[in-house]
Motif scaffolding. Structure first.
Motif, short mmCIF file in Angstrom:
data_model
loop_
_atom_site.label_atom_id
_atom_site.label_comp_id
_atom_site.label_asym_id
_atom_site.label_seq_id
_atom_site.Cartn_x
_atom_site.Cartn_y
_atom_site.Cartn_z
N SER A 127 2.54 -0.98 10.07
CA SER A 127 2.76 -1.15 8.64
C SER A 127 2.28 0.10 7.92
O SER A 127 1.55 0.91 8.47
CB SER A 127 2.03 -2.38 8.11
N ALA A 128 2.73 0.22 6.70
CA ALA A 128 2.32 1.33 5.85
C ALA A 128 1.99 0.75 4.48
O ALA A 128 2.72 -0.10 3.97
CB ALA A 128 3.42 2.37 5.74
N THR A 129 0.88 1.21 3.93
CA THR A 129 0.44 0.71 2.63
C THR A 129 0.22 1.88 1.71
O THR A 129 -0.48 2.84 2.07
CB THR A 129 -0.89 -0.07 2.78
N LEU A 130 0.79 1.80 0.54
CA LEU A 130 0.55 2.81 -0.48
C LEU A 130 -0.89 2.67 -0.95
O LEU A 130 -1.35 1.57 -1.25
CB LEU A 130 1.52 2.59 -1.65
N THR A 131 -1.60 3.77 -0.98
CA THR A 131 -2.99 3.73 -1.46
C THR A 131 -3.01 3.73 -2.99
O THR A 131 -1.99 3.98 -3.65
CB THR A 131 -3.78 4.96 -0.96
N GLU A 132 -4.18 3.47 -3.52
CA GLU A 132 -4.34 3.54 -4.98
C GLU A 132 -4.00 4.95 -5.47
O GLU A 132 -3.36 5.13 -6.51
CB GLU A 132 -5.78 3.17 -5.35
N PHE A 133 -4.43 5.95 -4.71
CA PHE A 133 -4.10 7.33 -5.08
C PHE A 133 -2.60 7.57 -5.01
O PHE A 133 -2.02 8.24 -5.86
CB PHE A 133 -4.85 8.33 -4.19
N GLY A 134 -1.93 7.02 -3.99
CA GLY A 134 -0.48 7.15 -3.88
C GLY A 134 0.23 6.55 -5.08
O GLY A 134 1.20 7.11 -5.61
N ALA A 135 -0.26 5.39 -5.55
CA ALA A 135 0.30 4.77 -6.75
C ALA A 135 0.09 5.67 -7.97
O ALA A 135 0.96 5.78 -8.83
CB ALA A 135 -0.33 3.39 -6.97
N ASP A 136 -1.05 6.33 -8.01
CA ASP A 136 -1.34 7.25 -9.11
C ASP A 136 -0.40 8.47 -9.07
O ASP A 136 0.06 8.94 -10.11
CB ASP A 136 -2.80 7.69 -9.06
N VAL A 137 -0.09 8.96 -7.86
CA VAL A 137 0.84 10.07 -7.72
C VAL A 137 2.21 9.66 -8.29
O VAL A 137 2.82 10.41 -9.05
CB VAL A 137 0.97 10.51 -6.24
N ILE A 138 2.67 8.46 -7.95
CA ILE A 138 3.95 7.97 -8.48
C ILE A 138 3.90 7.92 -10.00
O ILE A 138 4.80 8.43 -10.68
CB ILE A 138 4.29 6.57 -7.92
N ARG A 139 2.87 7.28 -10.56
CA ARG A 139 2.76 7.14 -12.03
C ARG A 139 2.77 8.49 -12.72
O ARG A 139 3.49 8.71 -13.70
CB ARG A 139 1.48 6.39 -12.40
N ARG A 140 1.98 9.41 -12.21
CA ARG A 140 1.89 10.73 -12.86
C ARG A 140 3.19 11.52 -12.73
O ARG A 140 3.62 12.17 -13.67
CB ARG A 140 0.72 11.52 -12.29
N PHE A 141 3.83 11.47 -11.56
CA PHE A 141 5.08 12.19 -11.37
C PHE A 141 6.15 11.64 -12.30
O PHE A 141 6.86 12.41 -12.96
CB PHE A 141 5.54 12.12 -9.91
N ARG A 142 6.29 10.32 -12.36
CA ARG A 142 7.30 9.71 -13.24
C ARG A 142 6.99 10.01 -14.71
O ARG A 142 7.91 10.23 -15.51
CB ARG A 142 7.42 8.21 -12.99
#
Length: 124
Positions: free
Chosen positions: A74-89
């Motif tokens: 499995s693969a899980t998006l980390t909290e930091f990964g979610a932050d990367v998405i938010r900031r990029f968008r």
């Protein structure tokens, strides 16, 4: 009509762009790199290499993985990964707003259908 693509060169050899962010979003939604790869019509290896390059780019991991076994990994998006998405968008939206007026002027200046270009052969 026009598209604007944001690509961040946070490192000279590992840009962060819409494709990598889309992989992160797919992993967030599906919980696996293989499902994200299938959804983006790419090989598992290509998707894994992109995730690996993002994990190597940042101090914190963007995706945590567990090895496959009987039930698969499995693969899980980390909290930091979610932050990367938010900031990029957010940067994409800000970019579109910042250039909207100039882009509209250029779009209004376009021909209704682009004419074909002719290659000129140099005279000797």
């Amino acid at each position: 009509m026009a598209r604007v693509l944001l690509r961040l060169y946070l490192s000279p050899d590992r840009p962060l762009g819409p494709g990598k962010v889309e992989i992160l979003e797919s992993i967030r939604d599906g919980g696996s790199i293989s499902e994200a790869a299938r959804g983006m019509k790419m090989s598992y290896r290509s998707a894994w290499l992109l995730v690996d390059s993002m994990n190597a780019l940042f101090r914190k991991r963007v995706v945590d993985t567990t090895l496959g076994g009987r039930g698969g990994g499995s693969a899980t998006l980390t909290e930091f990964g979610a932050d990367v998405i938010r900031r990029f968008r957010a940067m994409e939206r800000a970019t579109r707003r910042a250039i909207a007026k100039d882009l509209a002027v250029l779009e209004r200046s376009l021909r209704s259908s682009p004419r074909k270009t002719r290659r000129r052969i140099p005279q000797s």
